[in-house]
Scaffold this motif. Structure first.
Motif, PDB file in Angstrom:
ATOM      1  N   SER A 150      -4.254   5.637  11.710  1.00 10.71           N
ATOM      2  CA  SER A 150      -3.074   5.997  12.495  1.00 10.71           C
ATOM      3  C   SER A 150      -2.169   4.772  12.548  1.00 10.71           C
ATOM      4  CB  SER A 150      -3.481   6.423  13.907  1.00 10.71           C
ATOM      5  OG  SER A 150      -4.120   5.350  14.578  1.00 10.71           O
ATOM      6  N   GLY A 151      -0.908   5.000  12.532  1.00  9.19           N
ATOM      7  CA  GLY A 151       0.032   3.880  12.467  1.00  9.19           C
ATOM      8  C   GLY A 151       0.442   3.526  11.060  1.00  9.19           C
ATOM      9  N   PHE A 152      -0.120   4.248  10.056  1.00 10.75           N
ATOM     10  CA  PHE A 152       0.281   4.000   8.668  1.00 10.75           C
ATOM     11  C   PHE A 152       1.364   4.991   8.276  1.00 10.75           C
ATOM     12  CE2 PHE A 152      -0.290   4.731   4.020  1.00 10.75           C
ATOM     13  CZ  PHE A 152       0.152   3.477   3.612  1.00 10.75           C
ATOM     14  N   THR A 153       2.459   4.470   7.754  1.00  4.79           N
ATOM     15  CA  THR A 153       3.587   5.297   7.330  1.00  4.79           C
ATOM     16  C   THR A 153       3.974   4.944   5.900  1.00  4.79           C
ATOM     17  OG1 THR A 153       5.199   3.709   8.196  1.00  4.79           O
ATOM     18  CG2 THR A 153       4.494   5.500   9.675  1.00  4.79           C
ATOM     19  N   ILE A 154       4.564   5.897   5.193  1.00  2.24           N
ATOM     20  CA  ILE A 154       5.015   5.698   3.816  1.00  2.24           C
ATOM     21  C   ILE A 154       6.480   6.103   3.745  1.00  2.24           C
ATOM     22  CG2 ILE A 154       4.708   6.364   1.397  1.00  2.24           C
ATOM     23  CD1 ILE A 154       1.807   7.174   2.160  1.00  2.24           C
ATOM     24  N   ASP A 155       7.311   5.178   3.275  1.00  5.41           N
ATOM     25  CA  ASP A 155       8.742   5.445   3.201  1.00  5.41           C
ATOM     26  C   ASP A 155       9.287   5.020   1.845  1.00  5.41           C
ATOM     27  OD1 ASP A 155       9.309   6.248   6.056  1.00  5.41           O
ATOM     28  OD2 ASP A 155       8.460   4.258   6.393  1.00  5.41           O
ATOM     29  N   GLU A 156      10.251   5.794   1.343  1.00  2.12           N
ATOM     30  CA  GLU A 156      10.932   5.421   0.110  1.00  2.12           C
ATOM     31  C   GLU A 156      11.847   4.221   0.380  1.00  2.12           C
ATOM     32  OE1 GLU A 156      13.955   7.340  -3.244  1.00  2.12           O
ATOM     33  OE2 GLU A 156      12.930   8.657  -1.812  1.00  2.12           O
ATOM     34  N   VAL A 157      11.887   3.293  -0.562  1.00  4.17           N
ATOM     35  CA  VAL A 157      12.760   2.126  -0.440  1.00  4.17           C
ATOM     36  C   VAL A 157      14.209   2.590  -0.470  1.00  4.17           C
ATOM     37  CG1 VAL A 157      13.561   0.038  -1.615  1.00  4.17           C
ATOM     38  CG2 VAL A 157      11.098   0.505  -1.414  1.00  4.17           C
ATOM     39  N   GLY A 158      14.957   2.243   0.579  1.00  2.00           N
ATOM     40  CA  GLY A 158      16.342   2.687   0.656  1.00  2.00           C
ATOM     41  C   GLY A 158      17.341   1.599   0.942  1.00  2.00           C
ATOM     42  N   ASP A 159      16.851   0.364   1.149  1.00  4.20           N
ATOM     43  CA  ASP A 159      17.772  -0.735   1.420  1.00  4.20           C
ATOM     44  C   ASP A 159      17.146  -2.040   0.942  1.00  4.20           C
ATOM     45  OD1 ASP A 159      15.939  -1.602   3.444  1.00  4.20           O
ATOM     46  OD2 ASP A 159      16.937  -0.339   4.909  1.00  4.20           O
ATOM     47  N   GLU A 160      17.917  -3.116   1.018  1.00  4.69           N
ATOM     48  CA  GLU A 160      17.445  -4.398   0.491  1.00  4.69           C
ATOM     49  C   GLU A 160      16.282  -4.962   1.297  1.00  4.69           C
ATOM     50  OE1 GLU A 160      20.057  -7.443  -0.888  1.00  4.69           O
ATOM     51  OE2 GLU A 160      21.715  -6.025  -1.168  1.00  4.69           O
ATOM     52  N   THR A 161      16.239  -4.689   2.582  1.00  2.00           N
ATOM     53  CA  THR A 161      15.121  -5.168   3.393  1.00  2.00           C
ATOM     54  C   THR A 161      13.808  -4.582   2.881  1.00  2.00           C
ATOM     55  OG1 THR A 161      16.505  -5.431   5.363  1.00  2.00           O
ATOM     56  CG2 THR A 161      14.125  -5.238   5.700  1.00  2.00           C
ATOM     57  N   ALA A 162      13.787  -3.278   2.656  1.00  2.00           N
ATOM     58  CA  ALA A 162      12.580  -2.631   2.142  1.00  2.00           C
ATOM     59  C   ALA A 162      12.267  -3.088   0.719  1.00  2.00           C
ATOM     60  CB  ALA A 162      12.741  -1.118   2.189  1.00  2.00           C
ATOM     61  N   LEU A 163      13.314  -3.343  -0.049  1.00  2.00           N
ATOM     62  CA  LEU A 163      13.126  -3.815  -1.426  1.00  2.00           C
ATOM     63  C   LEU A 163      12.388  -5.154  -1.433  1.00  2.00           C
ATOM     64  CD1 LEU A 163      13.897  -2.964  -4.318  1.00  2.00           C
ATOM     65  CD2 LEU A 163      16.020  -4.240  -4.031  1.00  2.00           C
ATOM     66  N   HIS A 164      12.757  -6.039  -0.539  1.00  2.00           N
ATOM     67  CA  HIS A 164      12.080  -7.343  -0.485  1.00  2.00           C
ATOM     68  C   HIS A 164      10.685  -7.224   0.130  1.00  2.00           C
ATOM     69  CE1 HIS A 164      15.162 -10.027  -2.089  1.00  2.00           C
ATOM     70  NE2 HIS A 164      16.032  -9.185  -1.558  1.00  2.00           N
ATOM     71  N   GLU A 165      10.473  -6.235   0.974  1.00  2.00           N
ATOM     72  CA  GLU A 165       9.111  -5.967   1.455  1.00  2.00           C
ATOM     73  C   GLU A 165       8.232  -5.501   0.288  1.00  2.00           C
ATOM     74  OE1 GLU A 165       9.889  -4.585   6.089  1.00  2.00           O
ATOM     75  OE2 GLU A 165       9.914  -3.081   4.489  1.00  2.00           O
ATOM     76  N   PHE A 166       8.782  -4.656  -0.557  1.00  2.00           N
ATOM     77  CA  PHE A 166       8.068  -4.194  -1.756  1.00  2.00           C
ATOM     78  C   PHE A 166       7.655  -5.403  -2.593  1.00  2.00           C
ATOM     79  CE2 PHE A 166       7.818  -2.749  -6.123  1.00  2.00           C
ATOM     80  CZ  PHE A 166       7.294  -1.464  -6.067  1.00  2.00           C
ATOM     81  N   LYS A 167       8.560  -6.309  -2.802  1.00  2.00           N
ATOM     82  CA  LYS A 167       8.276  -7.517  -3.586  1.00  2.00           C
ATOM     83  C   LYS A 167       7.171  -8.344  -2.940  1.00  2.00           C
ATOM     84  CE  LYS A 167      10.353 -12.019  -4.605  1.00  2.00           C
ATOM     85  NZ  LYS A 167      11.604 -12.816  -4.630  1.00  2.00           N
ATOM     86  N   ARG A 168       7.232  -8.511  -1.638  1.00  2.00           N
ATOM     87  CA  ARG A 168       6.254  -9.352  -0.939  1.00  2.00           C
ATOM     88  C   ARG A 168       4.839  -8.781  -1.068  1.00  2.00           C
ATOM     89  NH1 ARG A 168       8.412  -9.404   4.045  1.00  2.00           N
ATOM     90  NH2 ARG A 168       6.751  -8.420   5.257  1.00  2.00           N
ATOM     91  N   VAL A 169       4.724  -7.456  -0.965  1.00  2.00           N
ATOM     92  CA  VAL A 169       3.407  -6.830  -1.105  1.00  2.00           C
ATOM     93  C   VAL A 169       2.888  -6.985  -2.530  1.00  2.00           C
ATOM     94  CG1 VAL A 169       2.158  -4.644  -1.049  1.00  2.00           C
ATOM     95  CG2 VAL A 169       3.758  -5.206   0.784  1.00  2.00           C
ATOM     96  N   LEU A 170       3.754  -6.823  -3.541  1.00  2.00           N
ATOM     97  CA  LEU A 170       3.334  -7.009  -4.931  1.00  2.00           C
ATOM     98  C   LEU A 170       2.783  -8.416  -5.151  1.00  2.00           C
ATOM     99  CD1 LEU A 170       5.872  -5.379  -7.415  1.00  2.00           C
ATOM    100  CD2 LEU A 170       3.615  -4.580  -6.754  1.00  2.00           C
ATOM    101  N   ILE A 171       3.470  -9.413  -4.619  1.00  2.00           N
ATOM    102  CA  ILE A 171       3.033 -10.798  -4.800  1.00  2.00           C
ATOM    103  C   ILE A 171       1.652 -10.999  -4.181  1.00  2.00           C
ATOM    104  CG2 ILE A 171       3.476 -13.180  -4.086  1.00  2.00           C
ATOM    105  CD1 ILE A 171       6.478 -12.548  -4.362  1.00  2.00           C
ATOM    106  N   GLU A 172       1.464 -10.496  -2.971  1.00  2.00           N
ATOM    107  CA  GLU A 172       0.182 -10.697  -2.284  1.00  2.00           C
ATOM    108  C   GLU A 172      -0.909  -9.806  -2.860  1.00  2.00           C
ATOM    109  OE1 GLU A 172      -1.718 -10.691   2.243  1.00  2.00           O
ATOM    110  OE2 GLU A 172       0.449 -10.435   1.952  1.00  2.00           O
ATOM    111  N   GLY A 173      -0.560  -8.567  -3.197  1.00  2.00           N
ATOM    112  CA  GLY A 173      -1.570  -7.624  -3.664  1.00  2.00           C
ATOM    113  C   GLY A 173      -2.100  -7.931  -5.051  1.00  2.00           C
ATOM    114  N   TYR A 174      -1.206  -8.420  -5.942  1.00  2.00           N
ATOM    115  CA  TYR A 174      -1.598  -8.694  -7.324  1.00  2.00           C
ATOM    116  C   TYR A 174      -1.652 -10.184  -7.653  1.00  2.00           C
ATOM    117  CZ  TYR A 174      -1.106  -3.796  -8.751  1.00  2.00           C
ATOM    118  OH  TYR A 174      -1.257  -2.446  -8.910  1.00  2.00           O
TER     119      TYR A 174
END
Length: 290
Positions: A150-174
Motif C-alpha cells: 500500500s502506498g505504491f503508485t504508478i504514473d506515466e512521466v508527464g513533466d521534467e520532474t518525473a523525467l529526472h526521477e526516472f533517470k535517478r531510479v535507472l542509475i540506482e537500479g542498474y
C-alpha cells in the motif's frame, strides 16, 4: 507509422517479434530531431544524439562470412565519420553469420558480459546474451497488481520532474553511468515529453521514486524496457506491478502479445507475471571511440 498488432500468432512469429520490436524501437529513435537511419538488405544502422549507445546501433545483419570483416570496418567508419562516441552492434536469431560475435570482438568491440563488468554492474549480463520471452496479454497474472505494498503508485512521466526521477531510479537500479541514464532524458526533451514514441513510467512508494518502466508498442507487439527497482524496494512485488500495468494498457489498445528480453536473473520474475521463455537470445557488442 501505425503499428498493426499481431493476432493468432504462431510461436515462431512471436519469437521473431522479440527482434522485430527492438528494430521498431530503433526506427522510432530515428524520428528524433537530427537523427539518421540507413536500412539495407545486409545491415541497418541508426544514429540519434542522446548520450546512450541504445540510440546508436548496427542491427539486422545478414552478411556472408567472406564480406564480414569489410562490413565491420565500414560500419565503424560510418559511426566514426559522424563523431559517434560509441554504438551497439546487436545480434539475435536472425543474424548472419552466426559467429559474428567473434569477429566483432576481434575488431575491438566489447561483449555484453564485459560491458556489464566495466560499465553497468546492475545489468547482470552473460556472454550468451539476454533470453527472449513472450506472453499472451489475455493470460497475465493480474493478481501481482494487488501484491505491491500500500502506498505504491504508478504514473506515466508527464513533466521534467518525473523525467529526472526516472533517470535517478535507472542509475540506482542498474548502477548505470549518469550519461547513459541521461540519454532517456535527452530523448524526451528533444521529442517533447508528450510526443515520445514510447511511454515512460515511474513507480513511487509513499511518494519516493523507486521503480521505472518504459512501454514501447512496435513490430506488432508490446514490450517493456528500462524496468528497474532500487535495491531498497526489491522483494516487495513492486517490479512485477510496474512491469504489468503498462502492458495491460497496451492490451486495452488492442495488443494481444508482449515480448521482452530479460537478464538471466530476471526470468523468474517475468514468468511470475505470465511470460515464458522462447528460443531467442539477444546480444550486443559495444564499440567505443578511443
Amino acid at each position: 507509422m501505425k503499428d498493426t498488432p499481431l493476432i493468432n500468432a504462431t510461436p515462431e512469429q512471436l519469437a521473431d517479434a522479440v527482434e522485430e520490436n527492438l528494430f521498431a524501437l530503433f526506427r522510432a529513435m530515428a524520428t528524433l530531431p537530427g537523427s539518421e537511419i540507413v536500412e539495407t538488405e545486409t545491415i541497418s544502422r541508426h544514429l540519434a544524439s542522446p548520450s546512450n549507445p541504445m540510440f546508436k546501433g548496427a542491427w539486422q545483419t545478414r552478411l556472408t562470412p567472406g564480406g564480414l570483416d569489410a562490413a565491420i570496418d565500414e560500419t565503424i567508419a560510418w559511426f566514426n565519420a559522424r563523431n559517434a562516441p560509441f554504438f551497439f552492434w546487436w545480434t539475435g536469431p536472425g543474424t548472419e553469420p552466426k559467429n559474428i560475435g567473434e569477429q566483432l570482438m576481434a575488431h575491438g568491440l566489447i561483449s555484453m558480459e564485459e560491458q556489464q563488468q566495466q560499465l553497468a554492474p546492475g545489468l547482470k549480463s552473460t556472454e550468451s546474451g539476454a533470453p527472449g520471452m513472450v506472453a499472451d496479454l489475455r493470460q497475465m497474472n493480474e493478481a501481482v497488481l494487488t501484491q505491491a505494498p500500500s502506498g505504491f503508485t504508478i504514473d506515466e512521466v508527464g513533466d521534467e520532474t518525473a523525467l529526472h526521477e526516472f533517470k535517478r531510479v535507472l542509475i540506482e537500479g542498474y548502477e548505470l553511468p549518469d550519461r547513459m541514464a541521461h540519454g532517456w532524458v535527452e530523448a524526451a526533451l528533444r521529442a517533447g515529453i508528450a510526443n515520445m514514441p514510447w511511454k515512460m513510467y515511474v513507480g513511487r512508494l509513499n511518494g519516493e521514486p523507486v521503480a521505472t518502466n518504459m512501454l514501447f508498442n512496435g513490430g506488432g507487439v508490446a514490450s517493456v524496457y528500462a524496468v528497474a527497482t532500487v535495491p531498497a524496494a526489491r522483494g516487495k512485488g513492486i517490479g512485477g506491478a510496474i512491469t504489468l500495468k503498462p502492458l495491460l494498457e497496451a492490451r486495452d489498445l488492442g495488443y494481444r502479445y508482449a515480448v521482452l528480453f530479460s537478464s538471466d536473473m530476471g526470468v523468474h520474475a517475468y514468468e511470475r507475471i505470465g511470460f515464458r521463455l522462447c528460443d531467442v537470445r539477444i546480444n550486443r557488442f559495444l564499440w567505443r571511440n578511443t
